[in-house]
Design a protein around this motif. Structure first.
Motif, short mmCIF file in Angstrom:
data_model
loop_
_atom_site.label_atom_id
_atom_site.label_comp_id
_atom_site.label_asym_id
_atom_site.label_seq_id
_atom_site.Cartn_x
_atom_site.Cartn_y
_atom_site.Cartn_z
N GLY A 108 0.81 -1.20 0.00
CA GLY A 108 0.00 0.00 0.00
C GLY A 108 0.85 1.26 0.00
O GLY A 108 0.61 2.19 -0.78
N ASN A 112 1.75 4.20 -3.03
CA ASN A 112 1.70 5.63 -2.77
C ASN A 112 2.99 6.31 -3.19
O ASN A 112 2.99 7.35 -3.86
N TYR A 252 -6.23 7.92 -4.52
CA TYR A 252 -6.44 8.79 -3.36
C TYR A 252 -7.92 8.99 -3.04
O TYR A 252 -8.29 9.09 -1.86
N GLY A 255 -9.08 5.72 -1.34
CA GLY A 255 -8.49 5.64 0.01
C GLY A 255 -9.12 6.64 0.96
O GLY A 255 -9.44 6.31 2.11
N TYR A 259 -11.55 5.95 4.56
CA TYR A 259 -11.33 6.49 5.90
C TYR A 259 -12.43 7.47 6.31
O TYR A 259 -12.76 7.56 7.50
N SER A 275 -13.69 -0.54 1.68
CA SER A 275 -12.29 -0.99 1.60
C SER A 275 -12.04 -1.84 0.37
O SER A 275 -10.91 -1.94 -0.10
N TYR A 278 -10.32 0.13 -2.76
CA TYR A 278 -8.89 0.34 -2.94
C TYR A 278 -8.08 -0.93 -2.81
O TYR A 278 -6.89 -0.95 -3.18
N THR A 279 -8.67 -2.01 -2.30
CA THR A 279 -7.93 -3.26 -2.19
C THR A 279 -8.09 -4.14 -3.42
O THR A 279 -7.19 -4.92 -3.75
#
Length: 322
Positions: A108, A112, A252, A255, A259, A275, A278-279
């Motif tokens: 991860g 980034n 982004y 992600g 959150y 989740s 992005y996974t």
């Protein structure tokens, strides 16, 4: 600590997306399809870059590394989920959970950092085209990737080692498809204040600079493109970074959405669904975003896909011969 707690817990429970038995085959088929598409798409992208000498440039070197990270990241989480559905179980061992957190954190953060490096590469290509080959030389590209791997591995090792100091309640349930760091820390039975501080410190130190670097790079890129007089020149310059900008936005935004959903809702199911974006979804879409608008990638892919087709045609032709 309650008497029912166990500091030597042997396994956790991954609740997944749904506990209804009739939905499990649908989830299994969907995630298996997405996983195969992710692996195949990113492998084809790596093969295209490695087999075509015209793609042996810094941009495609970073792209091949990003595809490798996407494969590894998805392979850290999805196969275990598929296995649990197949055997109708939910368990993951303590060691398996820690390992999953370690590798997912590595890949991860690596993604980034790679996106940041790729943004810098586009900055140099558009703002300093005459010095591009001198600045983005082979040694610098290799060093940037190596440093990114080292930073990612050290951060993940620290986070994983910090987990070993925590104690967990027996039968602990994780409302996700995989062991996520903040979920596991949040469900610890012992005091996790130090772990929270280390986790948030890592997010600030290793998360904010890459985001700032991407924003700075694209602010300079936009400023440079706006200074180009011809419309054709503007389009050509923007097209060289459009694919990367799409991937950055997807990474982004998904992600951030995860959150924000975790902070803004108490529904663990909603957080688990978020989740997945992005996974699983992001690594699956990345090769398509890079190949759809890139003529060089499409040309290399056509040649790779055309080779087996040519062999099949030759074999069939030989069989028809008397």
């Amino acid at each position: 600590m309650q008497p029912g707690n166990d500091t030597q817990i042997s396994e956790f429970l991954l609740l997944g997306l749904s506990e209804e038995p009739e939905v499990q085959p649908l989830i299994f088929g969907l995630f298996l399809s997405m996983y195969l598409i992710t692996v195949l798409g990113n492998l084809l992208l790596i093969l295209a870059v490695s087999s075509d000498s015209h793609l042996h440039t810094p941009m495609y070197f970073f792209l091949a590394n990003l595809s490798f990270v996407n494969i590894c990241s998805t392979s850290t989480t999805v196969p275990k989920m598929l296995w649990n559905i197949q055997v109708q179980g939910k368990t993951i061992t303590y060691a398996g959970c820690i390992s999953q957190i370690f590798f997912f954190s590595v890949f991860g953060l690596m993604e980034n950092l790679l996106l940041t490096v790729m943004a810098y590469d586009r900055l140099v290509a558009i703002c300093h085209p005459l010095h591009y080959t001198v600045i983005m030389n082979r040694q610098l590209c290799g060093l940037l990737v190596l440093v990114s791997w080292i930073i990612s591995a050290l951060n993940s090792l620290l986070q994983s080692l910090m987990l070993l100091r925590l104690s967990f309640c027996t039968g602990m349930e994780i409302p996700h498809i995989f062991c996520e760091l903040n979920q596991v820390v949040g469900h610890a039975c012992s005091d996790a204040f130090v772990n929270d501080m280390v986790m948030y410190f890592g997010i600030v130190v290793l998360g904010c600079p890459p985001v700032a670097g991407v924003l700075y790079s694209y602010s300079k890129i936009v400023s440079s493109i706006c200074g180009i007089s011809s419309a054709q020149g503007k389009y050509k310059s923007f097209s060289t970074c459009a694919s990367h900008l799409s991937v950055v936005s997807l990474f982004y935004c998904t992600g951030l959405g995860v959150y924000l959903s975790s902070a803004g809702t108490q529904s663990s199911h909603a957080s688990a669904v978020a989740s997945v974006m992005y996974t699983v979804v992001t690594p699956m879409l990345n090769p398509f975003l890079y190949s759809l608008r890139n003529r060089d990638i499409k040309r290399a892919l056509k040649r790779i896909i055309g080779v087996p087709t040519m062999y099949v045609a030759i074999i069939l032709g030989l069989k028809k011969c008397p």
